[in-house]
Motif scaffolding. Structure first.
Motif, PDB file in Angstrom:
ATOM      1  N   GLY A 259       0.814  -1.215   0.000  1.00 44.70           N
ATOM      2  CA  GLY A 259       0.000   0.000   0.000  1.00 44.70           C
ATOM      3  C   GLY A 259       0.845   1.262   0.000  1.00 44.70           C
ATOM      4  O   GLY A 259       0.564   2.217  -0.723  1.00 44.70           O
ATOM      5  N   ALA A 262       2.598   1.683  -3.383  1.00 45.84           N
ATOM      6  CA  ALA A 262       1.644   2.231  -4.353  1.00 45.84           C
ATOM      7  C   ALA A 262       1.438   3.716  -4.130  1.00 45.84           C
ATOM      8  O   ALA A 262       1.388   4.514  -5.079  1.00 45.84           O
ATOM      9  CB  ALA A 262       0.321   1.472  -4.257  1.00 45.84           C
ATOM     10  N   GLN A 268      -2.864   2.941  -7.694  1.00 43.92           N
ATOM     11  CA  GLN A 268      -3.765   2.115  -6.903  1.00 43.92           C
ATOM     12  C   GLN A 268      -3.066   0.784  -6.608  1.00 43.92           C
ATOM     13  O   GLN A 268      -2.362   0.247  -7.459  1.00 43.92           O
ATOM     14  CB  GLN A 268      -5.070   1.850  -7.662  1.00 43.92           C
ATOM     15  CG  GLN A 268      -5.899   3.100  -7.922  1.00 43.92           C
ATOM     16  CD  GLN A 268      -6.426   3.719  -6.633  1.00 43.92           C
ATOM     17  OE1 GLN A 268      -6.896   3.015  -5.735  1.00 43.92           O
ATOM     18  NE2 GLN A 268      -6.330   5.039  -6.546  1.00 43.92           N
ATOM     19  N   THR A 269      -3.286   0.260  -5.413  1.00 44.12           N
ATOM     20  CA  THR A 269      -2.626  -0.981  -5.016  1.00 44.12           C
ATOM     21  C   THR A 269      -2.898  -2.105  -6.007  1.00 44.12           C
ATOM     22  O   THR A 269      -1.990  -2.859  -6.391  1.00 44.12           O
ATOM     23  CB  THR A 269      -3.074  -1.412  -3.605  1.00 44.12           C
ATOM     24  OG1 THR A 269      -2.741  -0.369  -2.678  1.00 44.12           O
ATOM     25  CG2 THR A 269      -2.371  -2.694  -3.174  1.00 44.12           C
ATOM     26  N   GLN A 270      -4.162  -2.221  -6.451  1.00 46.38           N
ATOM     27  CA  GLN A 270      -4.501  -3.320  -7.365  1.00 46.38           C
ATOM     28  C   GLN A 270      -3.764  -3.207  -8.707  1.00 46.38           C
ATOM     29  O   GLN A 270      -3.530  -4.212  -9.387  1.00 46.38           O
ATOM     30  CB  GLN A 270      -6.009  -3.403  -7.600  1.00 46.38           C
ATOM     31  CG  GLN A 270      -6.646  -2.168  -8.215  1.00 46.38           C
ATOM     32  CD  GLN A 270      -7.188  -1.207  -7.159  1.00 46.38           C
ATOM     33  OE1 GLN A 270      -6.665  -1.159  -6.041  1.00 46.38           O
ATOM     34  NE2 GLN A 270      -8.234  -0.465  -7.507  1.00 46.38           N
ATOM     35  N   ASN A 271      -3.400  -1.973  -9.077  1.00 42.45           N
ATOM     36  CA  ASN A 271      -2.669  -1.789 -10.333  1.00 42.45           C
ATOM     37  C   ASN A 271      -1.182  -2.127 -10.204  1.00 42.45           C
ATOM     38  O   ASN A 271      -0.480  -2.262 -11.206  1.00 42.45           O
ATOM     39  CB  ASN A 271      -2.810  -0.343 -10.822  1.00 42.45           C
ATOM     40  CG  ASN A 271      -4.238   0.009 -11.167  1.00 42.45           C
ATOM     41  OD1 ASN A 271      -5.048  -0.872 -11.491  1.00 42.45           O
ATOM     42  ND2 ASN A 271      -4.575   1.286 -11.097  1.00 42.45           N
ATOM     43  N   THR A 273      -0.099  -4.821  -8.396  1.00 41.00           N
ATOM     44  CA  THR A 273       0.058  -6.255  -8.124  1.00 41.00           C
ATOM     45  C   THR A 273       0.760  -7.009  -9.249  1.00 41.00           C
ATOM     46  O   THR A 273       1.660  -7.817  -9.004  1.00 41.00           O
ATOM     47  CB  THR A 273      -1.318  -6.899  -7.863  1.00 41.00           C
ATOM     48  OG1 THR A 273      -1.961  -6.185  -6.800  1.00 41.00           O
ATOM     49  CG2 THR A 273      -1.168  -8.356  -7.463  1.00 41.00           C
ATOM     50  N   SER A 274       0.387  -6.751 -10.490  1.00 38.06           N
ATOM     51  CA  SER A 274       0.979  -7.496 -11.610  1.00 38.06           C
ATOM     52  C   SER A 274       2.472  -7.213 -11.732  1.00 38.06           C
ATOM     53  O   SER A 274       3.264  -8.104 -12.078  1.00 38.06           O
ATOM     54  CB  SER A 274       0.270  -7.158 -12.922  1.00 38.06           C
ATOM     55  OG  SER A 274       0.422  -5.778 -13.238  1.00 38.06           O
ATOM     56  N   GLU A 277       4.225  -9.146  -8.906  1.00 32.49           N
ATOM     57  CA  GLU A 277       4.250 -10.580  -9.212  1.00 32.49           C
ATOM     58  C   GLU A 277       5.323 -10.906 -10.248  1.00 32.49           C
ATOM     59  O   GLU A 277       5.994 -11.941 -10.158  1.00 32.49           O
ATOM     60  CB  GLU A 277       2.878 -11.041  -9.695  1.00 32.49           C
ATOM     61  CG  GLU A 277       1.834 -11.086  -8.587  1.00 32.49           C
ATOM     62  CD  GLU A 277       0.444 -11.432  -9.099  1.00 32.49           C
ATOM     63  OE1 GLU A 277       0.242 -11.436 -10.341  1.00 32.49           O
ATOM     64  OE2 GLU A 277      -0.452 -11.685  -8.266  1.00 32.49           O
ATOM     65  N   LYS A 300      -1.932 -11.036   5.781  1.00 28.87           N
ATOM     66  CA  LYS A 300      -2.022  -9.629   5.398  1.00 28.87           C
ATOM     67  C   LYS A 300      -0.817  -8.821   5.891  1.00 28.87           C
ATOM     68  O   LYS A 300      -0.771  -7.605   5.732  1.00 28.87           O
ATOM     69  CB  LYS A 300      -3.317  -9.024   5.938  1.00 28.87           C
ATOM     70  CG  LYS A 300      -4.572  -9.644   5.314  1.00 28.87           C
ATOM     71  CD  LYS A 300      -5.835  -9.003   5.850  1.00 28.87           C
ATOM     72  CE  LYS A 300      -7.078  -9.612   5.189  1.00 28.87           C
ATOM     73  NZ  LYS A 300      -8.330  -9.022   5.693  1.00 28.87           N
TER      74      LYS A 300
END
Length: 457
Positions: A259, A262, A268-271, A273-274, A277, A300
């Motif tokens: 977080g 980001a 955004q955190t979800q953006n 992730t890739s 990874e 978490k």
């Protein structure tokens, strides 16, 4: 390159070689880890075809491979033939093999880049020509993502064919030490904090110079070998490096929560992730959780760290200051490094302690070891056994460590809930140069207190 360690990897290769049947080995890992040196050592005094693939035209590579094979087999007929494809050469080899033959294709991923059908072609070659012959096929590559995709991944036509695979990793500190003849642990730690366990980098550093002069000559100077090394490696693996570089810089500066990473990047955190990874897949990043977590994958509390010491150093001290380095302001950047290098190497010290913990005189069998943290507390070392637990504090100080550190460690240990009412507790303090007489006397009386001096590792 000097050949040090890699006994386990050599043993795997020898076992495969001694099989009565054929064998198919995949060797992969990041650049400069010594894959080619390992192969050269293994094929010494054995009949072997060694071919280094490139990004040149496939037809030219087929011709080059044919010539290498003809030299090894001492076959002038093969050399005179016009060969249009890989299958023809391997079919010819299959008819000639009597005693064990090793075929090595190094940088195999380049063939796949030149011709995307290469994995399918080699699947057919293996299944129809080589599988039942007296030979050993070794495919080796440096681009981890591409090697996985072309040889190891479920979607690869070669999936399931290999009889063994070796992922060659950087040297740990124990084996790093073997490269140097006369350095003590303190100077070795300085070097290791910068270059890590990559054999090629180790060769570059001069043990007659101090760490900062080595950094100046071999890392900061804009014409030096290591100045842009991470750029070269990453640009080979990924198409758009800008975001990846930014992530690694933020992590090297001390942000480890996804977080916060980001937020620093305005994403955004979800953006994110890739990208994270992918860096994990490339063995550049790793995700860590507190060692006592029962379900690490779903925890978490995961934090992200750069695995490679040199990448971590470079993104912290070189990448942000390249404008200065390009104009020759080496002293300015070197002063920045000197100002907090002691703190930087203290984190490496903690990782070395975790490497050595399994070999130290601990009064129980260690099942696993790592760090522990919650919102406001961190413990450098926690090692757990069946019903025993060790709490450790690492102090890379230039002064003796005293009982106050032990008392603080005991207070922090109270926050760890693991088997709290039925565990046997031990406390370890790890020091750069030693301990006060008061702490030494206390440890002699209390067998649950363990003291370890890094200079004795």
């Amino acid at each position: 390159m000097r050949f040090i360690n890699r006994e386990e990897e050599l043993q795997i290769l020898e076992q495969e070689y001694k099989k009565d049947t054929s064998s198919f080995v995949v060797i992969y890992g990041r650049r400069r880890t010594g894959k080619t040196t390992l192969i050269e050592k293994f094929i010494e005094n054995k009949e072997a075809v060694y071919f280094l693939a490139t990004l040149q035209n496939e037809k030219l590579q087929i011709e080059s491979f044919k010539n290498v094979v003809s030299e090894v087999l001492n076959d002038d007929l093969l050399k005179s033939l016009t060969v249009e494809n890989w299958e023809t050469i391997f079919k010819y080899i299959a008819t000639k093999v009597q005693k064990k033959l090793i075929i090595v294709i190094d940088e195999f991923q380049y063939l796949a880049q030149v011709n995307s059908s290469i994995p399918s072609i080699f699947q057919s070659i293996w299944d129809n020509l080589l599988k039942n012959k007296n030979l050993m096929l070794i495919l080796c590559g440096s681009l981890i993502g591409l090697m996985y995709k072309t040889t190891l991944g479920y979607t690869s036509p070669l999936y399931g064919r290999r009889t063994a695979q070796i992922k060659l990793k950087p040297m740990n500190f124990k084996n790093f030490k073997k490269f140097f003849k006369s350095l003590d642990n303190l100077k070795l730690l300085e070097f290791y904090s910068v270059i890590g366990g990559i054999p090629r980098y180790i060769e570059i550093f001069d043990e007659t110079l101090d760490v900062f002069e080595n950094i100046r000559r071999n890392v900061l100077h804009k014409n030096s070998y290591l100045y842009e090394e991470p750029k070269f490696i990453l640009k080979e693996e990924i198409k758009d490096p800008i975001t990846y570089f930014s992530i690694l810089q933020v992590i090297s500066q001390g942000e480890h929560k996804i977080g916060k990473i980001a937020s620093k990047l305005g994403m955004q955190t979800q953006n994110l992730t890739s990208f994270i990874e992918k860096l994990i897949e490339l063995d550049i990043l790793e995700r860590k959780v507190p060692i006592t977590e029962e379900n690490p994958e779903k925890s978490k509390k995961g934090l992200y760290f750069i695995k490679d010491n040199f990448f971590n150093f470079w993104f912290k001290y070189v990448f942000p200051y390249q404008n200065y380095l390009e104009t020759g302001k080496y002293d300015y950047v070197l002063d920045k490094i000197k100002s907090d290098f002691h703190v930087f190497e203290s984190f490496t010290f903690e990782e070395i302690v975790l490497e050595y913990i399994y070999d130290l005189d601990i009064p129980f069998h260690i099942y696993k070891a790592g760090k522990w943290w919650d919102k406001d507390t961190e413990i450098d070392v926690v090692a757990v056994g069946e019903d025993s637990i060790l709490f450790g504090e690492c102090k890379y100080w230039d002064s003796l460590v005293g009982v106050n550190v032990l008392h603080q460690l005991k207070e922090k240990a109270k926050k760890v809930d693991w088997k709290k009412d039925k565990r046997k507790e031990y406390y370890a303090v790890f020091s750069k140069i030693g301990f006060t007489k008061e702490l030494i006397d206390l440890a002699k009386k209390d067998k649950s207190i363990l003291l370890f001096n890094f200079q004795e590792f």
